[in-house]
Write a protein that holds these residues in place. Structure first.
Motif, PDB file in Angstrom:
ATOM      1  N   VAL A  92       0.876  -1.173   0.000  1.00  9.30           N
ATOM      2  CA  VAL A  92       0.000   0.000   0.000  1.00  9.30           C
ATOM      3  C   VAL A  92       0.913   1.222   0.000  1.00  9.30           C
ATOM      4  CG1 VAL A  92      -1.931   1.183   1.099  1.00  9.30           C
ATOM      5  CG2 VAL A  92      -1.681  -1.306   1.376  1.00  9.30           C
ATOM      6  N   LEU A  93       0.986   1.889  -1.131  1.00  4.70           N
ATOM      7  CA  LEU A  93       1.917   3.012  -1.311  1.00  4.70           C
ATOM      8  C   LEU A  93       1.266   4.114  -2.116  1.00  4.70           C
ATOM      9  CD1 LEU A  93       4.720   4.378  -1.232  1.00  4.70           C
ATOM     10  CD2 LEU A  93       5.371   2.991  -3.197  1.00  4.70           C
ATOM     11  N   PRO A  94       1.064   5.306  -1.565  1.00  3.29           N
ATOM     12  CA  PRO A  94       1.207   5.620  -0.148  1.00  3.29           C
ATOM     13  C   PRO A  94      -0.009   5.128   0.633  1.00  3.29           C
ATOM     14  CG  PRO A  94       0.475   7.564  -1.359  1.00  3.29           C
ATOM     15  CD  PRO A  94       0.683   6.483  -2.384  1.00  3.29           C
ATOM     16  N   CYS A  95       0.176   4.962   1.951  1.00  4.63           N
ATOM     17  CA  CYS A  95      -0.925   4.501   2.807  1.00  4.63           C
ATOM     18  C   CYS A  95      -1.385   5.647   3.704  1.00  4.63           C
ATOM     19  CB  CYS A  95      -0.464   3.309   3.647  1.00  4.63           C
ATOM     20  SG  CYS A  95      -1.764   2.631   4.703  1.00  4.63           S
ATOM     21  N   GLU A 122      -3.813 -14.746   5.744  1.00  3.72           N
ATOM     22  CA  GLU A 122      -3.076 -15.793   5.020  1.00  3.72           C
ATOM     23  C   GLU A 122      -1.574 -15.722   5.303  1.00  3.72           C
ATOM     24  OE1 GLU A 122      -4.567 -18.153   3.374  1.00  3.72           O
ATOM     25  OE2 GLU A 122      -6.594 -17.322   3.413  1.00  3.72           O
ATOM     26  N   ARG A 123      -1.184 -14.800   6.184  1.00  2.00           N
ATOM     27  CA  ARG A 123       0.242 -14.646   6.545  1.00  2.00           C
ATOM     28  C   ARG A 123       1.111 -14.315   5.331  1.00  2.00           C
ATOM     29  NH1 ARG A 123      -1.686 -14.296  11.042  1.00  2.00           N
ATOM     30  NH2 ARG A 123      -1.385 -15.745  12.767  1.00  2.00           N
ATOM     31  N   ARG A 124       0.587 -13.426   4.483  1.00  2.00           N
ATOM     32  CA  ARG A 124       1.359 -12.976   3.328  1.00  2.00           C
ATOM     33  C   ARG A 124       1.941 -11.593   3.621  1.00  2.00           C
ATOM     34  NH1 ARG A 124      -3.568 -14.547  -0.701  1.00  2.00           N
ATOM     35  NH2 ARG A 124      -3.240 -16.803  -0.668  1.00  2.00           N
ATOM     36  N   PRO A 125       3.028 -11.225   2.941  1.00  2.00           N
ATOM     37  CA  PRO A 125       3.610  -9.905   3.201  1.00  2.00           C
ATOM     38  C   PRO A 125       2.613  -8.780   2.920  1.00  2.00           C
ATOM     39  CG  PRO A 125       5.079 -11.221   1.818  1.00  2.00           C
ATOM     40  CD  PRO A 125       3.792 -11.984   1.935  1.00  2.00           C
ATOM     41  N   LEU A 126       2.568  -7.833   3.829  1.00  2.00           N
ATOM     42  CA  LEU A 126       1.735  -6.638   3.664  1.00  2.00           C
ATOM     43  C   LEU A 126       2.579  -5.444   4.071  1.00  2.00           C
ATOM     44  CD1 LEU A 126      -0.956  -5.120   3.219  1.00  2.00           C
ATOM     45  CD2 LEU A 126      -1.517  -5.609   5.619  1.00  2.00           C
ATOM     46  N   LEU A 127       2.935  -4.605   3.109  1.00  2.00           N
ATOM     47  CA  LEU A 127       3.756  -3.424   3.388  1.00  2.00           C
ATOM     48  C   LEU A 127       2.854  -2.197   3.401  1.00  2.00           C
ATOM     49  CD1 LEU A 127       5.961  -5.481   2.484  1.00  2.00           C
ATOM     50  CD2 LEU A 127       7.157  -3.557   1.441  1.00  2.00           C
ATOM     51  N   LEU A 128       2.835  -1.509   4.516  1.00  2.00           N
ATOM     52  CA  LEU A 128       2.035  -0.288   4.624  1.00  2.00           C
ATOM     53  C   LEU A 128       2.982   0.909   4.617  1.00  2.00           C
ATOM     54  CD1 LEU A 128      -0.529  -1.401   7.390  1.00  2.00           C
ATOM     55  CD2 LEU A 128      -0.708  -1.606   4.891  1.00  2.00           C
ATOM     56  N   CYS A 129       3.047   1.590   3.478  1.00  2.00           N
ATOM     57  CA  CYS A 129       3.959   2.724   3.332  1.00  2.00           C
ATOM     58  C   CYS A 129       3.215   3.979   3.782  1.00  2.00           C
ATOM     59  CB  CYS A 129       4.442   2.839   1.902  1.00  2.00           C
ATOM     60  SG  CYS A 129       5.308   1.355   1.343  1.00  2.00           S
ATOM     61  N   GLY A 150       0.956  -8.521  11.771  1.00  2.00           N
ATOM     62  CA  GLY A 150       1.813  -9.096  10.737  1.00  2.00           C
ATOM     63  C   GLY A 150       2.216  -8.164   9.618  1.00  2.00           C
ATOM     64  N   ALA A 151       1.688  -6.933   9.618  1.00  2.00           N
ATOM     65  CA  ALA A 151       2.062  -5.986   8.554  1.00  2.00           C
ATOM     66  C   ALA A 151       3.448  -5.413   8.814  1.00  2.00           C
ATOM     67  CB  ALA A 151       1.045  -4.848   8.489  1.00  2.00           C
ATOM     68  N   THR A 152       4.102  -4.975   7.755  1.00  2.00           N
ATOM     69  CA  THR A 152       5.354  -4.216   7.897  1.00  2.00           C
ATOM     70  C   THR A 152       5.021  -2.741   7.714  1.00  2.00           C
ATOM     71  OG1 THR A 152       6.672  -6.015   7.005  1.00  2.00           O
ATOM     72  CG2 THR A 152       7.657  -3.823   6.927  1.00  2.00           C
ATOM     73  N   ILE A 153       5.355  -1.950   8.729  1.00  2.00           N
ATOM     74  CA  ILE A 153       5.190  -0.500   8.597  1.00  2.00           C
ATOM     75  C   ILE A 153       6.442   0.027   7.907  1.00  2.00           C
ATOM     76  CG2 ILE A 153       4.822   1.680   9.811  1.00  2.00           C
ATOM     77  CD1 ILE A 153       2.458  -0.306  10.023  1.00  2.00           C
ATOM     78  N   PHE A 154       6.263   0.515   6.685  1.00  2.00           N
ATOM     79  CA  PHE A 154       7.389   0.939   5.844  1.00  2.00           C
ATOM     80  C   PHE A 154       7.161   2.403   5.498  1.00  2.00           C
ATOM     81  CE2 PHE A 154      10.672  -1.368   3.272  1.00  2.00           C
ATOM     82  CZ  PHE A 154      11.264  -0.262   2.707  1.00  2.00           C
ATOM     83  N   PRO A 155       7.411   3.317   6.453  1.00  2.00           N
ATOM     84  CA  PRO A 155       7.005   4.707   6.268  1.00  2.00           C
ATOM     85  C   PRO A 155       7.715   5.401   5.102  1.00  2.00           C
ATOM     86  CG  PRO A 155       8.324   4.470   8.270  1.00  2.00           C
ATOM     87  CD  PRO A 155       8.090   3.093   7.736  1.00  2.00           C
ATOM     88  N   VAL A 156       7.005   6.321   4.501  1.00  2.00           N
ATOM     89  CA  VAL A 156       7.599   7.109   3.414  1.00  2.00           C
ATOM     90  C   VAL A 156       8.554   8.110   4.053  1.00  2.00           C
ATOM     91  CG1 VAL A 156       7.141   8.714   1.528  1.00  2.00           C
ATOM     92  CG2 VAL A 156       5.591   6.786   1.921  1.00  2.00           C
ATOM     93  N   ILE A 157       9.779   7.659   4.230  1.00  2.00           N
ATOM     94  CA  ILE A 157      10.851   8.488   4.792  1.00  2.00           C
ATOM     95  C   ILE A 157      12.043   8.325   3.853  1.00  2.00           C
ATOM     96  CG2 ILE A 157      12.426   8.843   6.738  1.00  2.00           C
ATOM     97  CD1 ILE A 157      10.314   7.644   8.580  1.00  2.00           C
ATOM     98  N   ARG A 177      13.921   0.236  -2.254  1.00  2.00           N
ATOM     99  CA  ARG A 177      13.937  -0.355  -0.909  1.00  2.00           C
ATOM    100  C   ARG A 177      12.662  -1.156  -0.641  1.00  2.00           C
ATOM    101  NH1 ARG A 177      17.268   1.561   3.067  1.00  2.00           N
ATOM    102  NH2 ARG A 177      16.456  -0.259   4.167  1.00  2.00           N
ATOM    103  N   VAL A 178      11.538  -0.612  -1.071  1.00  2.00           N
ATOM    104  CA  VAL A 178      10.245  -1.305  -0.907  1.00  2.00           C
ATOM    105  C   VAL A 178      10.291  -2.646  -1.640  1.00  2.00           C
ATOM    106  CG1 VAL A 178       7.803  -1.240  -1.570  1.00  2.00           C
ATOM    107  CG2 VAL A 178       8.861   0.785  -0.549  1.00  2.00           C
ATOM    108  N   LEU A 179      10.744  -2.612  -2.882  1.00  2.00           N
ATOM    109  CA  LEU A 179      10.754  -3.838  -3.690  1.00  2.00           C
ATOM    110  C   LEU A 179      11.759  -4.849  -3.159  1.00  2.00           C
ATOM    111  CD1 LEU A 179      10.232  -2.255  -7.206  1.00  2.00           C
ATOM    112  CD2 LEU A 179       8.679  -3.807  -6.016  1.00  2.00           C
ATOM    113  N   ALA A 180      12.898  -4.386  -2.678  1.00  2.00           N
ATOM    114  CA  ALA A 180      13.875  -5.311  -2.091  1.00  2.00           C
ATOM    115  C   ALA A 180      13.267  -5.997  -0.876  1.00  2.00           C
ATOM    116  CB  ALA A 180      15.146  -4.553  -1.709  1.00  2.00           C
ATOM    117  N   HIS A 181      12.546  -5.228  -0.066  1.00  2.00           N
ATOM    118  CA  HIS A 181      11.920  -5.798   1.124  1.00  2.00           C
ATOM    119  C   HIS A 181      10.865  -6.834   0.741  1.00  2.00           C
ATOM    120  CE1 HIS A 181      11.072  -5.664   5.440  1.00  2.00           C
ATOM    121  NE2 HIS A 181       9.827  -5.946   5.086  1.00  2.00           N
ATOM    122  N   PHE A 182      10.241  -6.614  -0.399  1.00  2.00           N
ATOM    123  CA  PHE A 182       9.191  -7.522  -0.874  1.00  2.00           C
ATOM    124  C   PHE A 182       9.784  -8.773  -1.530  1.00  2.00           C
ATOM    125  CE2 PHE A 182       5.477  -8.824  -3.392  1.00  2.00           C
ATOM    126  CZ  PHE A 182       4.457  -8.620  -2.475  1.00  2.00           C
ATOM    127  N   GLY A 183      11.097  -8.794  -1.691  1.00  2.00           N
ATOM    128  CA  GLY A 183      11.741  -9.950  -2.332  1.00  2.00           C
ATOM    129  C   GLY A 183      12.011  -9.744  -3.806  1.00  2.00           C
TER     130      GLY A 183
END
Ligand SMILES: Cc1cc2nc3c(=O)[nH]c(=O)nc-3n(C[C@H](O)[C@H](O)[C@H](O)COP(=O)(O)O)c2cc1C
Length: 198
Positions: A92-95, A122-129, A150-157, A177-183
């Motif tokens: 979710v970018l931006p969230c 479902e325990r899947r990656p969830l990035l909240l930017c 289970g979400a990753t808080i990935f702030p827009v910083i 950085r977001v995409l690297a974190h997502f694999g």
């Protein structure tokens, strides 16, 4: 892999645009499920001067899409609303703080919140930017709730140690950085080298 991308009404439409372009160009990605909230459309119009719900995706991508599938915010019967759909996860970018609140409290009131809820169950990656400044205590509590679920808080910083020369550099670095974190590490992404700035 299929990646779900949601864009909400926080500032940073250019980040969403860069993310969509990177995913569209990435051979490892077979499909992108894309949802923009009503407020996102307003912010995209303000910040990127792009409008028109139907052609918006093509305008954001700068051409025709090969694998990005748009869904309406209210279509709670869309593929990504079900855990049986093989999504690798969601960014979710931006969230916005509103969508953060909806996700953190399990509201599932629209397709974005429902798809995020599915990722958590479902325990899947969830990035909240998330993007807001300053944060109030409600925002902070909701980030804690979402992270605990289970979400990753990935702030827009933005980062500065890579010495970005332009806004475009900052945008690219953040999305990398977001995409690297997502694999999905990107080929030309900046990697910190100790002592490089000396
Ligand atoms: C130009 C503009 C910028 C905004 N920036 C932010 C922001 O950075 N963070 C935020 O939480 N809300 C921001 N908002 C307010 C949200 O758009 C608003 O709270 C909206 O209801 C969020 O809805 P959504 O979560 O469904 O997208 C902004 C609104 C506008 C018009």
């Amino acid at each position: 892999m299929n990646v779900t991308v949601a864009v909400t009404g926080a500032s940073g439409a250019v980040l969403a645009q860069q993310l969509l372009r990177a995913l569209e160009a990435d051979a490892r990605v077979s499909g992108v499920d894309f949802v923009a909230s009503e407020s996102a459309l307003r912010v995209i119009a303000e910040e990127l001067h792009l409008s028109g719900r139907h052609e918006l995706l093509e305008k954001l991508l700068g051409g025709a899409t090969k694998k990005t599938h748009p869904h309406a915010e209210q279509d709670i019967g869309a593929s990504i609303a079900s855990g049986s759909y093989p999504s690798a996860g969601m960014i979710v970018l931006p969230c916005s703080m509103g969508t953060l609140a909806g996700i953190a409290n399990g509201m599932a009131a629209n397709l974005i919140e429902r798809a995020a809820d599915v990722c958590l169950k479902e325990r899947r990656p969830l990035l909240l930017c998330v993007r807001e400044t300053p944060f109030n205590k409600i925002h902070l509590r909701n980030m804690q709730l979402a992270a605990d679920a289970g979400a990753t808080i990935f702030p827009v910083i933005p980062a500065f140690y890579n010495e970005p020369a332009t806004t475009a550099d900052m945008v690219r670095n953040f999305v990398d950085r977001v995409l690297a974190h997502f694999g999905l590490p990107q080929p030309n992404a900046y990697v910190w080298k100790p002592g490089a700035g000396e």
